[in-house]
Design an enzyme around this catalytic site. Structure first.
Site, PDB file in Angstrom:
ATOM      1  N   GLN A 125      29.086  10.432  71.729  1.00  0.00           N
ATOM      2  CA  GLN A 125      28.131   9.311  71.348  1.00  0.00           C
ATOM      3  C   GLN A 125      28.884   8.198  70.670  1.00  0.00           C
ATOM      4  O   GLN A 125      29.097   8.250  69.625  1.00  0.00           O
ATOM      5  CB  GLN A 125      27.015   9.493  70.668  1.00  0.00           C
ATOM      6  N   GLU A 243      17.088  11.630  71.456  1.00  0.00           N
ATOM      7  CA  GLU A 243      17.633  12.072  70.256  1.00  0.00           C
ATOM      8  C   GLU A 243      16.968  12.555  69.338  1.00  0.00           C
ATOM      9  O   GLU A 243      17.235  13.709  68.629  1.00  0.00           O
ATOM     10  CB  GLU A 243      18.714  11.160  69.729  1.00  0.00           C
TER      11      GLU A 243
HETATM   12  C1  LIG Z   1      27.591  14.243  60.824  1.00  0.00           C
HETATM   13  C2  LIG Z   1      27.111  12.769  61.309  1.00  0.00           C
HETATM   14  C3  LIG Z   1      27.149  12.653  62.790  1.00  0.00           C
HETATM   15  C4  LIG Z   1      26.802  11.668  63.387  1.00  0.00           C
HETATM   16  N1  LIG Z   1      27.107  11.458  64.752  1.00  0.00           N
HETATM   17  C5  LIG Z   1      27.248  10.255  65.281  1.00  0.00           C
HETATM   18  C6  LIG Z   1      27.654  10.279  66.658  1.00  0.00           C
HETATM   19  O1  LIG Z   1      28.016  11.259  67.376  1.00  0.00           O
HETATM   20  N2  LIG Z   1      27.689   8.950  67.229  1.00  0.00           N
HETATM   21  C7  LIG Z   1      27.274   7.885  66.546  1.00  0.00           C
HETATM   22  O2  LIG Z   1      27.334   6.929  67.315  1.00  0.00           O
HETATM   23  N3  LIG Z   1      26.909   8.043  65.240  1.00  0.00           N
HETATM   24  C8  LIG Z   1      26.912   9.294  64.653  1.00  0.00           C
HETATM   25  N4  LIG Z   1      26.535   9.100  63.483  1.00  0.00           N
HETATM   26  C9  LIG Z   1      26.165   7.990  62.584  1.00  0.00           C
HETATM   27  C10 LIG Z   1      24.794   7.800  62.198  1.00  0.00           C
HETATM   28  O3  LIG Z   1      23.789   7.568  63.293  1.00  0.00           O
HETATM   29  C11 LIG Z   1      24.748   6.974  61.086  1.00  0.00           C
HETATM   30  O4  LIG Z   1      25.430   7.398  59.998  1.00  0.00           O
HETATM   31  C12 LIG Z   1      23.550   6.431  60.671  1.00  0.00           C
HETATM   32  O5  LIG Z   1      22.634   5.679  61.770  1.00  0.00           O
HETATM   33  C13 LIG Z   1      23.237   5.462  59.348  1.00  0.00           C
HETATM   34  O6  LIG Z   1      24.127   4.506  59.350  1.00  0.00           O
HETATM   35  P1  LIG Z   1      25.413   4.452  58.319  1.00  0.00           P
HETATM   36  O7  LIG Z   1      26.024   5.570  58.219  1.00  0.00           O
HETATM   37  O8  LIG Z   1      26.283   3.064  58.782  1.00  0.00           O
HETATM   38  O9  LIG Z   1      24.580   4.014  56.891  1.00  0.00           O
HETATM   39  P2  LIG Z   1      24.042   2.580  56.576  1.00  0.00           P
HETATM   40  O10 LIG Z   1      23.247   2.061  57.672  1.00  0.00           O
HETATM   41  O11 LIG Z   1      25.191   1.763  55.874  1.00  0.00           O
HETATM   42  O12 LIG Z   1      22.879   2.889  55.311  1.00  0.00           O
HETATM   43  C14 LIG Z   1      23.304   3.377  54.022  1.00  0.00           C
HETATM   44  C15 LIG Z   1      21.983   3.694  53.424  1.00  0.00           C
HETATM   45  O13 LIG Z   1      21.081   2.699  53.387  1.00  0.00           O
HETATM   46  C16 LIG Z   1      19.977   3.089  53.712  1.00  0.00           C
HETATM   47  N5  LIG Z   1      19.423   1.803  54.548  1.00  0.00           N
HETATM   48  C17 LIG Z   1      20.065   1.239  55.651  1.00  0.00           C
HETATM   49  N6  LIG Z   1      19.170   0.309  56.102  1.00  0.00           N
HETATM   50  C18 LIG Z   1      17.793   0.392  55.437  1.00  0.00           C
HETATM   51  C19 LIG Z   1      16.662  -0.402  55.544  1.00  0.00           C
HETATM   52  N7  LIG Z   1      16.490  -1.294  56.587  1.00  0.00           N
HETATM   53  N8  LIG Z   1      15.681   0.059  54.921  1.00  0.00           N
HETATM   54  C20 LIG Z   1      15.832   1.127  53.762  1.00  0.00           C
HETATM   55  N9  LIG Z   1      16.975   1.760  53.799  1.00  0.00           N
HETATM   56  C21 LIG Z   1      18.197   1.503  54.777  1.00  0.00           C
HETATM   57  C22 LIG Z   1      20.198   3.974  54.664  1.00  0.00           C
HETATM   58  O14 LIG Z   1      19.173   4.944  54.952  1.00  0.00           O
HETATM   59  C23 LIG Z   1      21.379   4.906  54.066  1.00  0.00           C
HETATM   60  O15 LIG Z   1      20.720   5.827  52.861  1.00  0.00           O
HETATM   61  C24 LIG Z   1      26.688  10.429  62.825  1.00  0.00           C
HETATM   62  C25 LIG Z   1      26.333  10.377  61.194  1.00  0.00           C
HETATM   63  C26 LIG Z   1      26.562  11.793  60.653  1.00  0.00           C
HETATM   64  C27 LIG Z   1      26.364  11.732  59.027  1.00  0.00           C
END
Ligand SMILES: Cc1cc2nc3c(=O)[nH]c(=O)nc-3n(C[C@H](O)[C@H](O)[C@H](O)COP(=O)(O)OP(=O)(O)OC[C@H]3O[C@@H](n4cnc5c(N)ncnc54)[C@H](O)[C@@H]3O)c2cc1C
Length: 398
Positions: A125, A243
């Protein structure tokens, strides 16, 4: 809501239980997930289910689904959790598969659905980017039309198990002038295409589960666009709803609590079994109570589905509570094994290449790795904070 299974459902449960007992590959044991599994091990059960016609139960029957009721699907996941099988990965079965049969062309269905069903083709993905996670619509990877190809450039991140992937589904910006959500397209990419580069990200548990995926002048035929150009956000959201369903993992957590009780019966504190310690026993009981409440919530959602109501924003409740319980389970397991887990911090347990003697009992070897690994559950599939925002808006109407 009737919580008793009918006699037909009980017969179905027996059939499933027997099938699993007779067909689950013995070499996989009953570990469920191990951090050092090979691709072959991860698809072994998927292939058995593909041959049986049970690998994509939730799909419409015309595309290979089983036609099971939501209750039968619940029994199916309960029985798999009971046997601790390693289930087919979601990327094909519950993510891109439903997008393809719902929005894809006839050619895309004919080309891609059989490989997803059989477990022969591995998907990954490509949604998240370094600057686009929760705020996914701010993604920057571009796909520019050049004759009968798109040329893709950008960087994706956290691409789970992309090191094994044959194909990936990528969200790309096809109209940089449109409003954020409106200029995005959903494109299927053969991971062997020149310009696709997968680089490992090492995680806290020492395992290799996620990657950075770099796309440099990747030429993809326009036939690989799913649905309509610039309408990818609609398909992306549809996929995310799929998902999230099943992410609560109730059946697996029930099995996890049983295992925790076994461990705590074998570990000792001040000469007595740990499970007899009042404070520890209270924490395990509280976990069981919360799990029972979650199970009822899940069954209520299922009853709604049975009555024709799709899973709505309540899937956010299941996701938050389910993942919190999964994490608490790993915390209590770590607490139960205590210092025996320490030699395995940051390393994969049972490393087959190691000639060191194992320290502590067998159940201690995975405790630290699993504890660290499960931190991911409150982040992926839409972080729990984002789920709380959804509940606030959609359920509480605030
Ligand atoms: C082990 C693992 C596997 C994954 N696999 C995939 C994959 O196969 N393909 C893929 O595309 N993605 C994948 N992901 C990505 C995952 O979807 C994202 O990590 C997730 O959507 C969070 O985005 P970010 O890590 O950029 O954090 P950010 O969006 O930067 O968030 C950082 C922190 O701020 C908080 N936050 C952000 N916005 C808000 C808001 N509006 N209100 C309150 N709190 C907020 C979040 O909850 C988090 O605690 C994976 C992630 C992990 C950890």
């Amino acid at each position: 809501m009737n919580l008793e299974f009918t006699s037909e459902e009980q017969a179905f449960r027996d059939e499933v239980r027997t099938f699993i007992a007779e067909n689950h590959p013995k070499e996989l044991g009953d570990f469920g997930m191990r951090e050092d599994m090979t691709r072959e091990e991860m698809v072994a059960w998927h292939k058995v289910l593909g041959a049986k016609g049970w690998s994509v139960p939730a799909w419409p029957v015309e595309y290979g689904g089983t036609g099971w009721t939501p209750t039968q699907r619940y029994i199916w996941s309960e029985e798999n959790a009971r046997a601790n099988t390693f289930m087919p990965l979601p990327f094909g079965v519950s993510m891109v598969g439903p997008v393809i049969y719902t929005f894809g062309s006839e050619e895309q269905k004919a080309r891609h659905l059989p490989g997803i069903r059989s477990g022969e083709v591995w998907w990954c993905q490509g949604y998240s980017e370094p600057g686009a996670g929760s705020d996914l619509a701010s993604l920057k990877t571009t796909a520019v039309r050049d004759g009968d190809h798109y040329v893709i450039n950008g960087q994706k991140t956290w691409t789970t198990l992309a090191q094994h992937a044959d194909w990936g589904f990528f969200l790309c910006r096809t109209d940089p002038t449109a409003k954020a959500q409106e200029g995005i397209s959903f494109i299927l990419v053969d991971m062997k295409t020149p310009g696709v580069e997968v680089k490992p990200i090492k995680l806290l548990d020492g395992g290799y589960e996620v990657n950075e995926t770099w796309l440099t002048d990747v030429r993809v035929p326009v036939e690989n666009l799913v649905g309509v150009e610039n309408k990818g956000w609609t398909y992306a959201k549809f996929l995310l709803a799929h998902e999230r369903s099943g992410i609560a993992g109730v059946a697996r957590s029930k099995r996890g609590v049983e295992k925790l009780r076994e461990i705590a019966a074998n570990e000792t504190l001040d000469g007595a079994p740990l499970i007899k310690d009042f404070d520890f026993a209270r924490k395990v009981s509280q976990l069981e109570i919360d799990l029972a409440a979650l199970e009822i919530t899940e069954l209520r959602t299922l009853a709604g589905e049975q009555a024709g109501k799709g899973p709505g924003p309540e899937s956010s409740i299941l996701k938050i509570k389910g993942t919190e319980i999964q994490q608490r389970l790993t915390e209590l397991t770590l607490e139960a094994v205590g210092t025996y887990s320490a030699p395995y911090y940051g390393s994969i347990a049972n490393d087959t290449g190691s000639n060191e003697y194992a320290v502590g009992p067998a159940h201690a070897q995975h405790a630290a790795a699993t504890y660290f690994n499960m931190r991911k559950t409150s982040i992926y599939g839409g972080s729990n904070e984002i789920q709380r925002n959804i509940i606030t808006k959609m359920i509480l109407g605030l």
